[in-house]
Design an enzyme around this catalytic site. Structure first.
Site, PDB file in Angstrom:
ATOM      1  N   LYS A   1      31.479 -20.444 -18.311  1.00  0.00           N
ATOM      2  CA  LYS A   1      31.944 -21.102 -19.534  1.00  0.00           C
ATOM      3  C   LYS A   1      32.368 -20.110 -20.611  1.00  0.00           C
ATOM      4  O   LYS A   1      31.977 -18.945 -20.601  1.00  0.00           O
ATOM      5  CB  LYS A   1      30.880 -22.074 -20.053  1.00  0.00           C
ATOM      6  CG  LYS A   1      30.860 -23.346 -19.203  1.00  0.00           C
ATOM      7  CD  LYS A   1      29.973 -24.435 -19.736  1.00  0.00           C
ATOM      8  CE  LYS A   1      30.079 -25.653 -18.819  1.00  0.00           C
ATOM      9  NZ  LYS A   1      29.117 -26.693 -19.156  1.00  0.00           N
TER      10      LYS A   1
ATOM     11  N   ARG B   1      23.481 -25.674 -12.653  1.00  0.00           N
ATOM     12  CA  ARG B   1      24.770 -26.079 -12.084  1.00  0.00           C
ATOM     13  C   ARG B   1      25.697 -24.865 -12.132  1.00  0.00           C
ATOM     14  O   ARG B   1      26.050 -24.400 -13.214  1.00  0.00           O
ATOM     15  CB  ARG B   1      25.342 -27.237 -12.906  1.00  0.00           C
ATOM     16  CG  ARG B   1      26.691 -27.753 -12.433  1.00  0.00           C
ATOM     17  CD  ARG B   1      27.188 -28.871 -13.358  1.00  0.00           C
ATOM     18  NE  ARG B   1      28.487 -29.383 -12.957  1.00  0.00           N
ATOM     19  CZ  ARG B   1      29.647 -28.809 -13.290  1.00  0.00           C
ATOM     20  NH1 ARG B   1      29.662 -27.719 -14.021  1.00  0.00           N
ATOM     21  NH2 ARG B   1      30.786 -29.334 -12.870  1.00  0.00           N
TER      22      ARG B   1
HETATM   23  C1  7PJ Z   1      28.987 -29.709 -16.881  1.00  0.00           C
HETATM   24  C2  7PJ Z   1      29.116 -30.835 -16.075  1.00  0.00           C
HETATM   25  C3  7PJ Z   1      27.708 -29.407 -17.450  1.00  0.00           C
HETATM   26  C4  7PJ Z   1      26.876 -31.359 -16.312  1.00  0.00           C
HETATM   27  C5  7PJ Z   1      31.037 -29.860 -16.246  1.00  0.00           C
HETATM   28  C6  7PJ Z   1      32.666 -26.803 -16.372  1.00  0.00           C
HETATM   29  C7  7PJ Z   1      33.069 -28.072 -17.014  1.00  0.00           C
HETATM   30  N1  7PJ Z   1      28.081 -31.657 -15.773  1.00  0.00           N
HETATM   31  N2  7PJ Z   1      30.415 -30.915 -15.684  1.00  0.00           N
HETATM   32  N3  7PJ Z   1      26.693 -30.271 -17.125  1.00  0.00           N
HETATM   33  N4  7PJ Z   1      30.194 -29.098 -16.968  1.00  0.00           N
HETATM   34  N5  7PJ Z   1      25.834 -32.147 -16.058  1.00  0.00           N
HETATM   35  O1  7PJ Z   1      32.078 -26.750 -15.298  1.00  0.00           O
HETATM   36  O2  7PJ Z   1      33.004 -25.761 -17.012  1.00  0.00           O
HETATM   37  O3  7PJ Z   1      27.491 -28.449 -18.206  1.00  0.00           O
HETATM   38  S1  7PJ Z   1      32.730 -29.546 -16.052  1.00  0.00           S
END
Ligand code: 7PJ
Length: 285
Positions: free
Chosen positions: A224, A258
């Site tokens: 990010k 994640r």
């Molecule tokens: C997240 C997500 C996050 C959860 C994305 C990216 C953007 N779901 N989906 N938490 N980010 N739960 O991966 O940069 O931070 S998409």
């Protein structure tokens, strides 16, 4: 503090060892007629590779939620993700989450074998909570200020930690009242979703305050922009900072990380567990 998270009768988080959620983006290839299948095949192969690298969960997403991203129509999102969820559910044991805000996509993905709804809008779309309640799916409730098109336009908070925490507490209670028990809910402060770099750092610094919500805590910082603020690195060079930041979050109470780079994250958790004396006998060599 609860360290238990269940989905469709299965324990996803049941101990103190952090779990790794591997990101499987299904991005369209618009250059050829075979693009739809080519991108599905690539996503399936990628998901299988992440499982080999040790992913505990696969998070399949077909709608970009990056700042300023265009909205994907429901038919297009279904076309992207359903074949991928179906194939991965057939070919791996890893629980599959569907990263979507759309109830129809969640419903069809669960029918195809997904067991978790990862919803950046925290089940705010009408019909979504009923699907979670009826299917027994696990859910991720993430905090987002506004929507992806506008969320980075000068976000302002008085007290970002208190406000994000209060929002998640309200969403948890709202879901519980509609038949999704706390044991099926993970919460996520939503790093980068309607937050400045300072807001992101405040949230990461105060993750312990989210533990008292009584739900498993999930954190997504992988690659990010906030890591670019710290390191100056472009997207393709953010693996080390992603792993370190995710591990720091785990040390401060997150139970699920994640990430894009599953192998390095699995190594990081193994080393951390060894250092704190939690070695398992499944270690290689
Ligand atoms: C997240 C997500 C996050 C959860 C994305 C990216 C953007 N779901 N989906 N938490 N980010 N739960 O991966 O940069 O931070 S998409």
């Amino acid at each position: 503090m609860s360290r238990r998270w269940e989905a469709k009768g299965r324990i996803i988080v049941g101990d103190d060892v952090p779990k790794v959620m591997g990101i499987v983006n299904v991005t369209p290839d618009s250059f050829s007629d075979g693009g739809q299948w080519a991108s599905a095949d690539a996503a399936i192969a990628h998901g299988l590779k992440l499982v080999e690298e040790g992913a505990d969960i696969l998070d399949v997403g077909g709608e970009s939620t990056r700042p300023g991203a265009a909205i994907v129509p429901v038919e297009e999102e279904l076309r992207r993700v359903i074949p991928v969820v179906e194939a991965l559910a057939r070919r791996t044991d890893a629980p599959i989450s569907i990263d979507t805000t759309k109830p129809e996509v969640a419903r069809r993905a669960i029918a195809a074998g997904a067991s978790i709804i990862n919803d950046v809008s925290a089940l705010r779309e009408p019909g979504m909570v009923e699907i979670a309640a009826a299917t027994g799916a696990g859910v991720v409730l993430m905090h987002m200020r506004g929507d992806p098109r506008t969320m980075q336009d000068n976000p302002v908070y008085n007290d970002v930690v208190a406000e994000v925490r209060a929002y998640l507490a309200e969403r948890v209670a709202w879901c519980e009242a509609r038949g999704v028990p706390r044991s099926r809910i993970a919460v996520d402060p939503g790093i980068g979703f309607g937050k400045t770099h300072e807001h992101n750092l405040s949230l990461l610094r105060n993750l312990d305050q989210f533990a008292t919500l009584g739900c498993v805590l999930l954190i997504g910082v992988s690659r990010k922009g906030t890591l670019k603020k710290i390191t100056g690195r472009s997207m393709d060079r953010r693996m080390p900072s992603s792993v370190v930041c995710s591990l720091a979050a785990c040390a401060m109470g997150a139970s699920v990380a994640r990430v894009h780079d599953v192998g390095p994250m699995v190594d990081a958790i193994k080393v951390w567990n060894a250092v704190r004396g939690w070695e398992r006998n499944d270690v290689q060599g």
